[in-house]
Design a protein around this motif. Structure first.
Motif, PDB file in Angstrom:
ATOM      1  N   GLU A 140      32.224  50.505  34.271  1.00 45.15           N
ATOM      2  CA  GLU A 140      33.236  50.528  33.228  1.00 45.15           C
ATOM      3  C   GLU A 140      34.435  49.698  33.662  1.00 45.15           C
ATOM      4  N   LEU A 141      34.833  48.752  32.814  1.00 43.91           N
ATOM      5  CA  LEU A 141      36.008  47.926  33.079  1.00 43.91           C
ATOM      6  C   LEU A 141      37.119  48.311  32.119  1.00 43.91           C
ATOM      7  N   THR A 142      38.296  48.536  32.666  1.00 46.54           N
ATOM      8  CA  THR A 142      39.486  48.825  31.876  1.00 46.54           C
ATOM      9  C   THR A 142      40.627  47.981  32.435  1.00 46.54           C
ATOM     10  N   ALA A 143      41.815  48.104  31.856  1.00 48.75           N
ATOM     11  CA  ALA A 143      42.985  47.408  32.394  1.00 48.75           C
ATOM     12  C   ALA A 143      43.183  47.813  33.847  1.00 48.75           C
ATOM     13  N   GLY A 144      43.274  46.813  34.723  1.00 50.46           N
ATOM     14  CA  GLY A 144      43.438  47.076  36.147  1.00 50.46           C
ATOM     15  C   GLY A 144      42.156  46.931  36.943  1.00 50.46           C
ATOM     16  N   SER A 145      40.993  46.845  36.272  1.00 50.96           N
ATOM     17  CA  SER A 145      39.729  46.692  36.988  1.00 50.96           C
ATOM     18  C   SER A 145      39.669  45.344  37.692  1.00 50.96           C
ATOM     19  N   ARG A 146      38.899  45.299  38.771  1.00 47.26           N
ATOM     20  CA  ARG A 146      38.789  44.085  39.580  1.00 47.26           C
ATOM     21  C   ARG A 146      37.420  43.440  39.349  1.00 47.26           C
ATOM     22  N   VAL A 147      37.410  42.111  39.165  1.00 47.10           N
ATOM     23  CA  VAL A 147      36.174  41.388  38.868  1.00 47.10           C
ATOM     24  C   VAL A 147      36.108  40.086  39.658  1.00 47.10           C
ATOM     25  N   ARG A 148      34.863  39.563  39.786  1.00 48.74           N
ATOM     26  CA  ARG A 148      34.630  38.234  40.344  1.00 48.74           C
ATOM     27  C   ARG A 148      34.233  37.326  39.183  1.00 48.74           C
ATOM     28  N   LEU A 149      34.832  36.141  39.095  1.00 48.15           N
ATOM     29  CA  LEU A 149      34.634  35.259  37.948  1.00 48.15           C
ATOM     30  C   LEU A 149      33.412  34.371  38.133  1.00 48.15           C
ATOM     31  N   ARG A 172      36.303  33.258  42.108  1.00 47.82           N
ATOM     32  CA  ARG A 172      37.607  33.871  42.398  1.00 47.82           C
ATOM     33  C   ARG A 172      37.656  35.317  41.918  1.00 47.82           C
ATOM     34  N   ALA A 173      38.467  36.119  42.606  1.00 47.44           N
ATOM     35  CA  ALA A 173      38.716  37.498  42.178  1.00 47.44           C
ATOM     36  C   ALA A 173      39.843  37.497  41.154  1.00 47.44           C
ATOM     37  N   VAL A 190      31.625  37.742  34.302  1.00 50.85           N
ATOM     38  CA  VAL A 190      32.302  38.443  35.388  1.00 50.85           C
ATOM     39  C   VAL A 190      31.325  39.378  36.095  1.00 50.85           C
ATOM     40  N   ASP A 191      31.561  39.583  37.373  1.00 46.82           N
ATOM     41  CA  ASP A 191      30.860  40.603  38.154  1.00 46.82           C
ATOM     42  C   ASP A 191      31.887  41.643  38.579  1.00 46.82           C
ATOM     43  N   PRO A 192      31.688  42.923  38.237  1.00 47.21           N
ATOM     44  CA  PRO A 192      32.617  43.957  38.720  1.00 47.21           C
ATOM     45  C   PRO A 192      32.599  43.995  40.250  1.00 47.21           C
ATOM     46  N   LEU A 193      33.770  44.077  40.848  1.00 43.83           N
ATOM     47  CA  LEU A 193      33.849  44.183  42.293  1.00 43.83           C
ATOM     48  C   LEU A 193      33.426  45.589  42.730  1.00 43.83           C
TER      49      LEU A 193
END
Length: 263
Positions: free
Chosen positions: A12-21, A37-38, A82-85
């Motif tokens: 689950e991605l919400t505001a503040g989640s970290r991802v790899r582009l 990049r993150a 995106v890939d979730p970190l």
């Protein structure tokens, strides 16, 4: 239209989640500049065709231009790019916001507290910002993906001058337990309502408020705090540091629980 969350590869991605582009085309200079990049998710938005995309900020300071220095650059990207970190613990964990008008005596309490805090060590992920009476800036910051926001200012409750209390917004009215806060143009309750209308806000919001002196209500072009309010600044700094430490600890525990990790 702003959505609250999106599901990407089971995360689950919400505001503040970290991802790899991972931009799909990889054909232009901008894609090449950001691939791998993150970044931090700032908003999850619905498009006109019923799909979802992310507004993200590339790790780094503000600014940046496509094809050049992209650090801090904000842009929209698809969920498939995106890939979730491993941990979606937000990079922006706590916002400490000083509010008030330094030219109106005790109204400058929050600004002075933040000024003192910025002289001291600040944990990673904690932003300490003097907003003064810039309500629009505060509204935007409340949507920047922090998990906790601590607003600091003067508020009349009828207590003895210099009394400091911690309040949370009322779920119905949006006010802060009867605290009359109006930093000569910046009413945090109103700013919070507008921020909620614009998108997600921090799940936890606290107001640290100091009772001003009676004579300070009419102070104009007075930059000094009254004696009892000035005396409360140091202890308020320490109080906020304890609150921040507690919030960071609670956020770490939540992340561990969410990921099923046993420490």
């Amino acid at each position: 239209m702003v959505s609250a969350r999106a599901l990407v590869r089971g995360r689950e991605l919400t505001a503040g989640s970290r991802v790899r582009l991972r931009p799909s085309s990889g054909a232009d200079a901008f894609d090449l500049a950001i691939v791998g990049r993150a970044a931090t998710v700032e908003r999850v938005e619905d498009d006109l065709e019923g799909g979802l995309h992310l507004l993200v900020a590339v790790d780094g300071g503000p600014g940046g231009t496509p094809g050049g220095d992209v650090l801090g650059h904000r842009f929209f990207i698809g969920l498939d790019e995106v890939d979730p970190l491993p941990s979606d613990e937000p990079s922006r964990k706590v916002l400490v916001a000083g509010i008030g008008n330094v030219f109106h005596g005790d109204d400058g309490f929050g600004v002075e507290v933040v000024r003192r805090l910025r002289r001291r060590p600040v944990p990673d992920g904690v932003d300490v910002i003097d907003f003064g009476i810039r309500g629009v800036d505060l509204m935007c910051a409340l949507g920047d993906g922090h998990r906790t926001a601590v607003l600091v200012g003067a508020a009349a409750r009828g207590d003895a001058p210099g009394t400091v209390r911690v309040a949370e917004p009322d779920p119905d009215s949006g006010g802060f337990g009867g605290a009359a806060v109006d930093a000569h143009g910046l009413d945090p309750a109103r700013v919070l309502r507008l921020a909620r209308e614009n998108g997600p806000v921090p799940p936890r919001i606290l107001l640290v408020a100091c009772e001003p002196s009676a004579q300070a209500a009419d102070a104009t072009w007075e930059m000094d705090l009254s004696a009892p309010v000035a005396a409360a600044v140091g202890e308020t700094v320490r109080l906020i540091e304890r609150l921040v430490a507690k919030e960071l600890s609670a956020q770490r525990e939540l992340t561990v629980q969410r990921e099923g990790v046993v420490s």
